[in-house]
Design an enzyme around this catalytic site. Structure first.
Site: not given
Lengths: 224, 816
Positions: B72, B75, B121-123, B143, B295, B533
């Protein structure tokens, strides 16, 4: 004319209310929640938002903000005071208006363009035709107006229901009430957001402008 | 509340009882066993850490490396591919900050710039839907704030499992309430997004969040912790135990049965604090009180400290016991790894510290000096990050080794073995409705299907009006925000993706997502200038997924080069899979456009009687991957529609010129659901009917079906004021853009007629279109959404009045 717009921590529509005041032709004066006195102004707007996060209960903390003592005094002295959405909640908590605003019956926050009927002609509503139908956005999670039956009867009998929902009640408010005024007619609280209906470019209509032009009319005609 | 005292407090006897693992201890016990595997670090990565430090890491350092070297944050699997976004980027004079910053910044006038970015913020949203989605909004807003901008709008592309699956009834209402609960309380209008259903997202919903911000171009902030002697200030909420390991445990691992038990790794949001944090930061920027700002999001304090120091090449000295805690028993590695929300890290000069603390106090935001910037090393090497806790040195690391020099992998890639078979199974061979009755029934079924139906149930839980600058919002093709009230300068923003297309061909799928987003922006009259994206994929350790990712990145980078608009930033989300089943590769692409005058924006709905309806672009037999194939046959196979970006540019050019002279009164992009969907949405938007005659070669047999439901790209449906259609179509001919006039807007008929096929009343259309989500997730209100009679006509006349006023000039020119 100078119309004050209060910013509490968590106020969100204060900039919008100030813009509406300017479009109506008055000067907007920004007021800070921690101030204890009002500057030279002719009316006050308590804007929408989530004052103090609306923790505990909507408007319950804002009612104790330092500036609110001055606002309550001014309102009792006849100064026009407008509470929009969270501002309406604050006015109820401050006992300037009767009743309370509770969670929407369907339990969700809801934002849509709402049809309303203007029901009285007081300080903030006199620029509308009696019974005029208007479209003004609502957006709230806790806008269900409740009061005991006697209070509701009294509001109706004395012409203090200012706005009523038409074509569907968005939150379960008693008797489709969207906004009410105090006995003297100088204090208005309403859940819909007239400040979001003042420009054709950004609003569903310009029907909200009447609230702000009403008070200018009222002030111009009021005995000094 | 804070102190500038730089002397470490004496170690108390009590503290010794809970002595943490220190740098000395690490040297003294080099072979102590450490849980690096449990923290997500591979053996070779652990060895590299030892090499960098010349010893084993302390417990705190191990925690820091494990989160900063997680997929995360680092990358590590995507870096080698993402380079293409910079390498292939077309030149842009507008870009003030690009990839690698918190968010890309684009100049839109001499004095103003905007910044925008989308993140996943999927999981967390699957584990705890409300808080997961809420903190997703909070994170992206910070951000944007860190760039020096005032956040002014949000959008949320959301993807869920099957609409009628019981778990979707758990996840969706929570996610929607979380997005609304946080964004509404921050006072940010939600102006668009997506709601998509597909069984592939059942165990792994996608909750992406986009934020748009505005700043004076000269207020751009940066994150570098420059200036040795400067003070490091932590601003905002207290630090708690929430979200520890969010990036490493939740975001960088495949889901399994235990995932539901990972709720402690989900952060908890407090939008009120964030609202105060925003106002405090903006006041600090305007008073020029900040040297650098970052942040705190994923990887919390560790990420902010190492990135700010690494960006400046400086070192840092941090007293960890000064960090205000929610739970006093927190240990140093927990403080460093906490992902508590609503925090920012500031770098300020010592003389301005008091002024900074005063601004914070005004807004009731906690501000604490926790450290100071230290110089680079005498030999010119970057400085070191030295962290103590109650006098114990718990970390002593080169910041760049965490922030920039994480592992980089060129992971093995292989085209999925089933792809060749999947592509051979074309939807163009499926049985199609061939009679008018069957076509009518198909249309009603399609517009009520979960992906095509009315999304009001979702979007009315979001505030679209706050700030008073929303010119267009969902269900319009793009959100449009007025940026400057004096000049009417504004921006249009859209975000799109189609996982089915990308599953069939990730290279083309990414380009199609870009093309759709681009088209959604141009139909409003805006000129596209930049791209963001969010790349949602399965596990990068699966060569098939890695191939999909590489292809999608290549497609998007090539597409941006062809369209001449650069990628300014974005986000990669891997490990979106439960067990062995990965989600469809889902690149979500956001395009930002500039509108010099937002009063000229073009809405999507028909609104003026007699307007000529014209389809721009070509309709081909393209049904593979389509909504129709999925809804009526449960079919996914073949190859997605062709994408021709030169044609999209041509369409953009024609629309831009036509809109400037008032040729277009409404415009709607054609995508999922085809022309049928566009006609229905354009009619229902303002309750205005239309009469349509299909072009002759599409008028018989199964051809009407094809015309109405093909998903060919590069198309838009426009309404042209009567009298101007000749001038407009002449412009199309001159530019070489195919067009066909297919009908007229009929404001009084109250129905949609497809001549020779069927006629459906608007009430029946609205019924079929609107009831799906309320039926599935509960009536949103005690009463249906009002469509007040008389009220609806207000905005119609309003809209009609504007183009009419500008009509005179072109009409005189065109019709003589």
């Amino acid at each position: 004319m100078r119309i004050g717009v209060v910013t509490f921590p968590g106020s969100l529509d204060d900039t919008d209310a100030s813009r509406a005041v300017r479009i109506a032709g008055a000067e907007a004066v920004r007021l800070w929640h921690a101030d204890k006195r009002l500057p030279m102004i002719d009316a006050v707007v308590l804007p929408g938002g989530f004052s103090y996060g609306d923790y505990l209960r909507c408007g319950a903390i804002a009612r104790f903000a330092p500036i609110m003592d001055a606002v309550v005094d001014a309102a009792r002295g006849g100064m026009p005071v407008l509470g929009i959405c969270n501002g309406f909640q604050v006015l109820c908590e401050a006992h300037l208006l009767p009743g309370a605003l509770t969670r929407n019956q369907h339990l969700r926050f809801r934002n849509h363009d709402q049809a309303l009927r203007v029901e009285n002609a007081a300080a903030w509503t006199n620029a509308y035709e009696p019974g005029q139908q208007v479209v003004i956005p609502v957006k709230h999670g806790e806008g269900c107006y409740v009061a005991d039956e006697r209070t509701l009867d009294e509001l109706e009998a004395t012409g203090r229901v200012a706005f009523r929902y038409l074509g569907g009640n968005p939150n379960g408010s008693r008797r489709d009430i969207a906004g009410i005024t105090n006995e003297a007619g100088n204090v208005l609280g309403l859940m819909p957001h007239p400040e979001h209906a003042v420009e054709a470019l950004t609003g569903p209509s310009t029907d909200g402008l009447g609230v702000f032009t009403s008070v200018l009319k009222h002030l111009a005609g009021a005995p000094s | 509340m804070s102190t500038t005292d730089q002397v470490a407090p004496p170690v108390t006897g009590d503290a010794w009882k809970h002595a943490p693992d220190t740098v000395e201890a690490a040297r003294a016990n080099p072979d102590e066993l450490q849980p690096h595997l449990e923290l997500g670090l591979r053996d070779d990565e652990y060895e590299r850490i030892k090499q960098i430090l010349g010893r084993r890491p302390t417990q705190s350092e191990l925690a820091m490396y494990s989160i900063m070297w997680s997929e995360h944050c680092s990358y590590k699997s995507s870096k080698v591919h993402l380079r293409q976004f910079s390498e292939k980027a077309p030149p842009s004079e507008r870009m003030l900050a690009g990839i690698g910053e918190n968010a890309g910044v684009v100049r839109i006038s001499d004095t103003l710039a905007v910044t925008f970015k989308v993140e996943s913020h999927n999981h967390p949203s699957y584990v705890e839907p409300y808080q997961g989605a809420a903190t997703g909004v909070g994170g992206i807003v910070r951000d944007i704030l860190a760039m020096g901008a005032r956040p002014v709008a949000v959008m949320d592309p959301l993807r869920f499992g099957a609409a009628d699956h019981p778990d979707t009834a758990r996840v969706l209402p929570g996610v929607v309430a979380g997005v609304g609960g946080y964004g509404n309380c921050l006072g940010l209008p939600n102006i668009g997004g997506e709601v998509v259903f597909d069984p592939c997202y059942q165990g792994n919903p996608l909750v992406n969040a986009l934020c748009l911000g505005v700043l004076p171009a000269d207020r751009l902030q940066n994150k570098a912790a420059a200036g040795p002697g400067n003070v490091v200030v932590l601003l905002g909420a207290k630090t708690g135990r929430d979200g520890i390991g969010g990036v490493s445990v939740l975001a960088s691992a495949t889901f399994d049965d235990e995932s539901q038990q990972r709720r402690p790794s989900v952060q908890v949001g407090d939008p009120f604090t964030e609202k105060l944090l925003i106002e405090a930061c903006l006041e600090l920027y305007d008073a020029n009180l900040v040297v650098g700002i970052q942040d705190l999001g994923g990887a919390g304090l560790t990420c902010a400290l190492t990135e700010t120091a690494a960006a400046a090449g400086t070192g840092m000295r941090v007293w960890l016991e000064r960090v205000p805690l929610r739970e006093p028993s927190m240990e140093p590695h927990e403080i460093l790894a906490s992902e508590s929300q609503e925090r920012m890290l500031l770098i300020v000069t010592p003389e301005r510290l008091d002024a900074v603390l005063q601004v914070a106090a005004k807004w009731g935001v906690l501000a604490t000096a926790i450290g100071e910037v230290t110089p680079a090393q005498p030999d010119g090497q970057p400085g070191r990050l030295l962290i103590t806790w109650n006098g114990y040195p718990v970390a002593d690391v080169p910041p760049g080794s965490l922030a920039d020099d994480g592992p980089v992998y060129a992971r093995p890639m292989r085209e999925p073995a089933d792809l060749i078979l999947l592509q051979a199974d074309r939807a163009e061979t499926l049985p199609r409705p061939a009679t008018p009755e069957a076509l009518r029934e198909t249309l009603l079924r399609m517009i009520g299907s979960p992906n095509l139906c009315d999304k009001t149930w979702v979007t009315e839980q979001y505030d679209r009006y706050v700030l008073g600058n929303t010119v267009l919002a969902q269900p319009e093709d793009a959100g449009v925000i007025r940026i400057d009230e004096r000049t009417n300068l504004g921006v249009a923003l859209s975000v799109d993706g189609n996982g089915r297309y990308a599953r069939l061909d990730p290279y083309t799928g990414a380009k199609l997502a870009l093309a759709e987003s681009y088209r959604n922006v141009i139909v409003t009259g805006a000129a596209p200038v930049a791209v963001t994206n969010c790349l949602n994929f399965g596990s990068p350790e699966d060569p098939g997924v890695m191939w999909q990712f590489a292809e999608a990145v290549r497609g998007l980078a090539d597409g941006c080069a062809e369209l001449g608009i650069p990628v300014t930033g974005g986000n990669v989300s891997f490990y979106n899979q439960t067990g062995a089943a990965a989600i469809h590769p889902t690149p979500v692409v956001g395009v930002l456009g500039v509108l010099e005058d937002v009063t000229q924006r073009v809405p999507m709905g028909f609104h003026r009687d007699g307007d000529v309806i014209i389809v721009l672009g070509e309709t081909r037999a393209e049904l593979s991957g389509s909504e129709w194939a999925w809804v009526t046959h449960g079919h996914l196979g073949g190859v997605p529609p062709q994408v021709d970006l030169a044609r999209e540019k041509l369409l953009a050019g024609v629309l831009a010129d036509a809109i400037k002279v008032g040729f277009i009164s409404s415009a709607h992009d054609v995508s999922e659901g085809g022309i049928a969907q566009v006609l229905v949405e354009s009619c229902l938007r303002r309750g205005v009917g239309a009469r349509v005659a299909l072009p002759p070669r599409f008028a018989v047999g199964a051809m009407p079906f094809l015309y109405l439901f093909s998903e060919s790209a590069g198309r838009a449906v426009v309404a042209v004021p009567r009298g101007q259609e000749k001038a407009f179509t002449a412009l199309c001919d001159e530019r070489g853009l195919p067009w066909s006039a297919i009908g007229v807007v009929d404001a009084t008929g109250g129905e949609l007629e497809i001549r020779g096929q069927f006629t459906i009343g608007l009430d029946e259309l609205r019924g079929a279109y609107s009831r799906t989500l309320p039926d599935l997730f509960g009536a949103a209100a005690a009463t249906p959404t009002p469509v007040p009679v008389g009220a609806e006509s207000e905005p119609v006349t309003e809209l009609a009045a504007e183009p009419a006023a500008q009509e005179t000039a072109p009409r005189d020119d065109g019709d003589g």
